[in-house]
Design an enzyme around this catalytic site. Structure first.
Site, PDB file in Angstrom:
ATOM      1  N   SER A  44       0.725  -1.295   0.111  1.00 13.57           N
ATOM      2  CA  SER A  44       0.127   0.003   0.178  1.00 13.57           C
ATOM      3  C   SER A  44       0.846   1.291   0.194  1.00 13.57           C
ATOM      4  CB  SER A  44      -0.801  -0.119   1.332  1.00 13.57           C
ATOM      5  OG  SER A  44      -1.394  -1.185   1.549  1.00 13.57           O
ATOM      6  N   HIS A  75      -4.341  -2.576  -4.748  1.00 10.22           N
ATOM      7  CA  HIS A  75      -3.420  -3.388  -4.592  1.00 10.22           C
ATOM      8  C   HIS A  75      -3.423  -4.000  -5.891  1.00 10.22           C
ATOM      9  CE1 HIS A  75      -2.163  -4.072  -0.528  1.00 10.22           C
ATOM     10  NE2 HIS A  75      -3.182  -3.458  -0.277  1.00 10.22           N
ATOM     11  N   HIS A  97      -3.639 -10.684   0.891  1.00  4.41           N
ATOM     12  CA  HIS A  97      -4.011 -10.957   2.247  1.00  4.41           C
ATOM     13  C   HIS A  97      -4.595 -12.252   2.871  1.00  4.41           C
ATOM     14  CE1 HIS A  97      -3.126  -6.828   1.705  1.00  4.41           C
ATOM     15  NE2 HIS A  97      -2.576  -6.721   2.623  1.00  4.41           N
ATOM     16  N   TYR A  99      -6.701 -12.454   4.898  1.00  8.59           N
ATOM     17  CA  TYR A  99      -8.212 -12.285   5.261  1.00  8.59           C
ATOM     18  C   TYR A  99      -8.991 -12.605   4.011  1.00  8.59           C
ATOM     19  CZ  TYR A  99      -6.988  -7.580   3.817  1.00  8.59           C
ATOM     20  OH  TYR A  99      -6.490  -6.437   3.213  1.00  8.59           O
ATOM     21  N   GLU A 100      -8.294 -12.494   2.639  1.00  6.11           N
ATOM     22  CA  GLU A 100      -8.945 -12.680   1.404  1.00  6.11           C
ATOM     23  C   GLU A 100      -9.346 -13.944   1.211  1.00  6.11           C
ATOM     24  OE1 GLU A 100      -7.299 -10.273  -1.967  1.00  6.11           O
ATOM     25  OE2 GLU A 100      -5.782  -9.833  -0.245  1.00  6.11           O
ATOM     26  N   ALA A 133       1.597  -1.489   5.184  1.00  5.59           N
ATOM     27  CA  ALA A 133       1.191  -0.314   6.171  1.00  5.59           C
ATOM     28  C   ALA A 133       0.438  -0.869   7.609  1.00  5.59           C
ATOM     29  CB  ALA A 133      -0.394   0.040   5.344  1.00  5.59           C
ATOM     30  N   MET A 238      -1.806  -6.646   8.997  1.00  7.92           N
ATOM     31  CA  MET A 238      -2.360  -7.806   8.444  1.00  7.92           C
ATOM     32  C   MET A 238      -1.446  -8.513   7.408  1.00  7.92           C
ATOM     33  SD  MET A 238      -6.070  -6.259   8.426  1.00  7.92           S
ATOM     34  CE  MET A 238      -6.661  -5.176   9.573  1.00  7.92           C
ATOM     35  N   SER A 239      -0.044  -8.370   7.383  1.00  9.37           N
ATOM     36  CA  SER A 239       0.520  -9.196   6.373  1.00  9.37           C
ATOM     37  C   SER A 239       1.668  -9.457   6.739  1.00  9.37           C
ATOM     38  CB  SER A 239       0.413  -8.148   4.906  1.00  9.37           C
ATOM     39  OG  SER A 239       1.431  -7.199   5.322  1.00  9.37           O
ATOM     40  N   ASN A 262      -1.668   5.071  10.954  1.00  3.39           N
ATOM     41  CA  ASN A 262      -2.850   5.632  12.095  1.00  3.39           C
ATOM     42  C   ASN A 262      -2.152   5.211  13.351  1.00  3.39           C
ATOM     43  OD1 ASN A 262      -3.547   2.588  10.921  1.00  3.39           O
ATOM     44  ND2 ASN A 262      -4.407   2.621  13.039  1.00  3.39           N
ATOM     45  N   HIS A 274     -10.538   1.855   6.697  1.00  5.86           N
ATOM     46  CA  HIS A 274      -9.618   1.557   5.557  1.00  5.86           C
ATOM     47  C   HIS A 274      -9.552   2.756   4.583  1.00  5.86           C
ATOM     48  CE1 HIS A 274      -7.747  -1.051   2.447  1.00  5.86           C
ATOM     49  NE2 HIS A 274      -8.849  -0.613   1.600  1.00  5.86           N
TER      50      HIS A 274
HETATM   51  N1  HPA Z   1      -4.421  -2.416  12.680  1.00  5.98           N
HETATM   52  C1  HPA Z   1      -4.126  -3.695  11.897  1.00  5.98           C
HETATM   53  N2  HPA Z   1      -3.728  -3.264  10.495  1.00  5.98           N
HETATM   54  C2  HPA Z   1      -3.540  -2.060  10.266  1.00  5.98           C
HETATM   55  C3  HPA Z   1      -3.788  -1.100  10.928  1.00  5.98           C
HETATM   56  C4  HPA Z   1      -4.141  -1.154  12.548  1.00  5.98           C
HETATM   57  O1  HPA Z   1      -4.523  -0.243  12.908  1.00  5.98           O
HETATM   58  N3  HPA Z   1      -3.421  -0.029   9.996  1.00  5.98           N
HETATM   59  C5  HPA Z   1      -2.933  -0.428   8.858  1.00  5.98           C
HETATM   60  N4  HPA Z   1      -3.046  -1.657   8.856  1.00  5.98           N
END
Ligand code: HPA
Length: 310
Positions: A44, A75, A97, A99-100, A133, A238-239, A262, A274
């Site tokens: 990302s 992506h 990812h 989760y997909e 990210a 998440m990766s 964040n 997101h």
């Molecule tokens: N948590 C999990 N995955 C993320 C976050 C988060 O705050 N920000 C970007 N990917």
């Protein structure tokens, strides 16, 4: 799930090495004599770095036999093969990812997420630069900062679970081990080079521990506090960790960095969504910090080539 998709999943699991080999053969034909030495995940926010890859041959993931395609907006699925600051690389624009694909049968979800890493290894690519990210848990981090990954905590299913694969290592062609050591997973020398590359961004580049969770939910207050105070993680995403496990298992050297999109506050509040995460990654200042750090890294790497690097 139809019987046909179950058969496809079984075939993917049971013939994984052959599936990787046919994908690698397809890419090898396009490479001809070209020998990339780095795989670079353009996660990302790093899509535009693709423009810095000179003379790039572009291969869409869809063209490559068995190669997992991406479904997350932002992506794109492409391989970009060319020179980044004089270093021959394969850029991976877009990743799958977990989760997909977590609902895919027979562990094939996780096998899909690491498929590109295996393809790189089959092509003889000996270094893996991973980007992602993440949410900042460390209270010293600000939105848009970079965290160089010093170590990780893997809360995704381990990518080496299940049938042992008959793959060999890129560095010495011996067979891969099942019980892969993960100490020193992030190469000290490359990590030091990345710190040096980011040193002009005073106070905005850190070194920390990355925690990978499945998502796709963001964290509750309880989880955020547990991750920061209990696990001492500096960032959560998440990766990445599955890819790093496989890259190390295949004998690749790994270096990685995270963009903090964040910041999770002291009381554990994670207000990320997101759309906001994407907006941060699209802001010019952040994109410039990420891209300039990576370009500088490859410049430094290029300068060191011919001494001890390969
Ligand atoms: N948590 C999990 N995955 C993320 C976050 C988060 O705050 N920000 C970007 N990917």
């Amino acid at each position: 799930m139809s019987l046909h998709s179950l058969e496809l999943a079984l075939d993917f699991r049971d013939n994984y090495e052959a599936k990787v080999a046919s994908a690698a053969d397809y890419v090898k034909n396009k490479l001809r004599e070209y020998k990339p030495i780095f795989g670079v995940v353009l996660g990302s926010g790093l899509g535009e770095l693709a423009d810095s890859i000179k003379g790039a041959t572009v291969i869409s993931y869809e063209e490559i036999p068995n190669f997992p395609t991406t479904t997350v907006p932002g992506h794109e699925g492409k391989l970009l093969i060319g020179e980044l600051e004089g270093v021959p690389v394969i850029g991976l624009k877009g990743r799958k990812h977990y989760y997909e694909v977590a609902d895919e049968p027979f562990n094939t979800g996780i096998l899909q997420t690491v498929f590109p890493v295996h393809v790189l290894a089959e092509l003889g690519v000996s270094n893996y630069f991973v980007t992602n990210a993440s949410g900042g848990l460390n209270q010293d981090y600000a939105i848009g900062d970079i965290m160089i990954i010093f170590s990780h905590i893997n809360f995704l299913p381990n990518a080496l679970l299940g049938r042992h694969h008959n793959f060999s290592k890129v560095d010495d062609t011996s067979q891969v081990w099942r019980f892969q050591p993960m100490n020193g997973a992030y190469d000290q020398q490359l990590t030091q080079m990345l710190s040096q590359a980011g040193s002009s961004h005073k106070g905005r580049v850190h070194k920390g521990i990355y925690l990978a969770v499945t998502g796709p939910t963001y964290e509750t207050e309880g989880e955020s506090i547990a991750f920061r105070e209990g696990l001492k993680a500096d960032a959560v995403g998440m990766s990445t960790t599955s890819e790093v496990i496989v890259a190390r298992n295949r004998g690749m050297r790994v270096v990685g960095m995270s963009c903090i999109t964040n910041v999770i506050s002291a009381d554990g509040t994670n207000a990320a969504n997101h759309e906001e995460v994407k907006a941060i990654l699209e802001s010019p200042a952040v994109k410039d910090r990420l891209s300039s750090t990576i370009r500088k890294f490859f410049k430094l790497y290029r300068e060191s080539m011919g001494s001890s690097q390969k």
